[in-house]
Design a protein around this motif. Structure first.
Motif: not given
Length: 661
Positions: A258-269
């Motif tokens: 789950r941490y990685l999922f949100f980290a990928r979303q943050d990088a995309a933003k």
């Protein structure tokens, strides 16, 4: 704003879920659904559930999974659907994933339009479906098909869902509500109380055999639950499935995913800006070598018209349609994006940019796929430097998901925003990176590989290092990776940096000796390993063993036994040291981007969350002792870790670890 609206249309109650942007399940949404289901008008002879937005119900809000789930939980809502005395039909458009698909399965029938897509992504988060995904699906489409869906996490189209029997009809979008209303007449069909289709043991065994050999434990438990659930009564099976879901949701593995999922979303933003991206209609690639050809395939697969330019016509002949080819840069005059994929040499690349810029229109974006070179220095030959940036793909670029977007001192917001859009359209995972030797991922990997060579110098073998790291979850070890990507790439970098190398720093020359002997890895049949003709897997090579012994003898190193635990500690500690320097000097935004880069680009185990996240899970004393070992391996290289030798966690590492909470 109401999250669920009710409207009585004739004798059918229409429930419309309106929870932007994707109708993701949340405590508020579940409460609204429960309230709406309890308020169905008495005169309603059926219920249709639809969406006000693009998606029916795109899974659950993962942020809830870090704490106890609020009531009503999804199984409670689904039981309300089943207990209604009138039939309920799901009218599905867009995504019905995870809990959204489970919601649809609790309905008595399902109608979809052509935009609908169905799937169970739960296994990618270290869990399994927990609201009937294994139980109701097996009763509807059989155990083998259920095993496939719940273990693969793949999405199926509306057409395939119809073939499987997952939906009852597929209709045009404008007819969706009418078709669902008509289907109410079919009456109730509660899957919880239905029997599963007869189990074909051979088909089940075949479905189980299709799972990857290294499937994670939760994936196997999902498959087992699909098999077992079909043999139990519905209520018992649902209770057992929910118990497994809650157990897996609380694991460190699930939290890391789950941490990685949100980290990928943050990088995309971070790859978006307020500037409007340019419209890219045609893509040009200069260089038809291994990298250029793979880039052409990646862009073409994403729907971009692509033209590749190279003076080597034999290389161009290897490219396949729909890629176009040319031998002159002038044939890129209509390109909106041009990618430099020529030899990794500053002079070669600057010469290309000088010749290329006058050919292109003023709005063309130029990017270099350099792995290590200074993009600010490269840009000095350009007039329109604001249109230039780095777009660093990783090998093989048609399959590796990672892309680093590197902004130069002159890159404007419009160009940066355009490249962020390109990354998304290619279906890649992007991170922003600053300018520095190796940017982000390669810089961490270079230090990781260096530490692996230190371990070999001290007494380990390349095979032992690779096997130890694979045992810890790495898909492939550093020496096998080097052979796969080609030893000559890193050799060129080392030669370029040789004059500026700090003489105090420990240096292992074995890789240089291999390259001097023409051993560049798999492509030449030998590198750290040897590759008999046609072999994809390397074998230990006595020639390499002799070079290792020669190096130890020249340095008067007595080989010692190095255990696998030490290999993991030192490699992990080295990655963290590199990450701390990258964040400290601003090349990387934060630890999360680095964890994304290493899991996406270098196959660091996702279930550990990336190297920084994995290191943060060690006990405080273990962290310090691991970093002290890394520091002792070469104090000049790892100066940042000097406090660890005194029993203190370095400040830079403290900052890094605070970013993965």
């Amino acid at each position: 704003m109401s999250l669920v609206d009710i409207e009585l249309r004739g004798t059918v109650a229409v429930l419309t879920i309106d929870h932007p942007p994707v109708n993701a399940g949340s405590a508020d949404q579940r409460a609204a659904l429960a309230e709406a289901l309890a308020a169905i008008p008495a005169e309603a002879e059926g219920v249709v559930v639809t969406s006000a937005g693009k998606h029916f119900y795109a899974g659950s809000d993962l942020r809830e999974f870090d704490r106890p789930l609020a009531s009503p939980q999804l199984p409670d809502v689904l039981r309300l659907i089943e207990d209604l005395p009138v039939p309920v039909v799901a009218a599905v458009s867009g995504l019905a994933l995870g809990g959204g698909l489970e919601f649809a399965l609790a309905c008595d029938a399902r109608v979809a339009d052509s935009t609908a897509r169905f799937g169970f992504p739960e296994v990618t988060f270290g869990i399994l479906p927990g609201a009937g995904g294994t139980v109701r699906t097996a009763r509807l489409i059989g155990v083998p098909n259920t095993i496939d869906l719940v273990t693969s996490a793949r999405q199926v189209s509306a057409e395939e869902a119809l073939e499987l029997g997952l939906v009852d009809a597929v209709v045009p979008g404008e007819s969706l509500l009418a078709a669902a209303t008509e289907m109410v007449r079919r009456g109730k069909r509660v899957l919880r109380t239905a029997d599963a289709p007869g189990v074909d043991r051979a088909a089940v065994d075949e479905a189980l055999a299709r799972m990857p050999r290294r499937a994670r434990p939760n994936v196997r438990r999902a498959a087992e639950m699909a098999v077992r659930g079909a043999q139990l009564d519905g209520d018992t099976a649902l209770a057992e499935e929910r118990m497994l879901f809650d157990e897996l949701r609380a694991t460190e593995e699930s939290a890391s995913l789950r941490y990685l999922f949100f980290a990928r979303q943050d990088a995309a933003k971070a790859l978006r800006s307020k500037a409007k991206p340019r419209d890219l209609r045609r893509v040009g690639i200069v260089g038809a070598g291994t990298m250029g050809a793979a880039l052409a395939e990646a862009f073409a697969s994403a729907g971009f018209p692509v033209r590749v330019v190279d003076t080597n016509e034999a290389a161009l002949d290897r490219l396949e349609p729909p890629v176009e080819t040319a031998v002159s840069l002038s044939d890129l005059a209509d390109a909106d994006l041009v990618v430099d994929a020529v030899f990794e040499d500053m002079g070669v690349k600057q010469t290309l940019l000088r010749e290329l810029e006058p050919v292109l229109h003023d709005e063309t974006v130029i990017v270099s796929n350099t792995s290590y070179l200074d993009l600010d220095e490269m840009a000095k030959v350009l007039e329109r430097r604001e249109r230039f940036a780095g777009l660093h793909f990783f090998n093989p670029p048609d399959r590796n998901p990672l892309v680093e977007v590197i902004r130069t001192a002159a890159t404007d917001d419009e160009t940066f925003s355009t490249l962020g859009t390109v990354v998304r359209k290619l279906g890649k995972t992007g991170i922003p990176a600053g300018i520095g030797d190796g940017f982000v991922a390669n810089r961490v990997y270079a230090d990781y590989r260096t530490q692996a060579e230190f371990l070999v110098e001290e007494g380990a073998s390349p095979q032992q290092v690779d096997e130890a790291l694979v045992a810890c979850g790495m898909a492939i070890g550093p020496f096998a990776v080097a052979d796969l990507s080609g030893l000559d790439i890193a050799w060129a970098r080392r030669k370029r940096l040789a004059a500026s190398r700090d003489p105090r720093r420990r240096y292992v020359p074995i890789a240089d000796w291999l390259c001097e002997d023409g051993r560049f890895g798999r492509k030449t049949g030998s590198g750290w390993y040897r590759y008999p003709e046609g072999a994809r897997r390397g074998e230990p090579d006595p020639f390499v063993a002799r070079l290792i012994e020669r190096n130890r003898a020249e340095k008067r190193i007595t080989a010692r036994e190095v255990d696998d635990a030490e290999i993991w500690r030192r490699v992990l500690g080295t990655m963290v040291a590199a990450a701390a320097r990258l964040v400290e000097d601003g090349t990387a935004r934060n630890a999360r981007d680095i964890d994304v880069a290493l899991t996406e680009g270098f196959a660091f185990p996702r279930w550990l969350g990336g190297p920084v996240r994995a290191f943060s899970r060690l006990a405080p004393g273990e962290r310090v002792s691991a970093l002290a070992e890394v520091f002792q391996s070469c104090p000049a290289t790892f100066e940042i870790l000097e406090p660890a030798a005194r029993g203190v966690l370095p400040r830079e590492v403290e900052v890094l670890l605070s970013q993965v909470v």
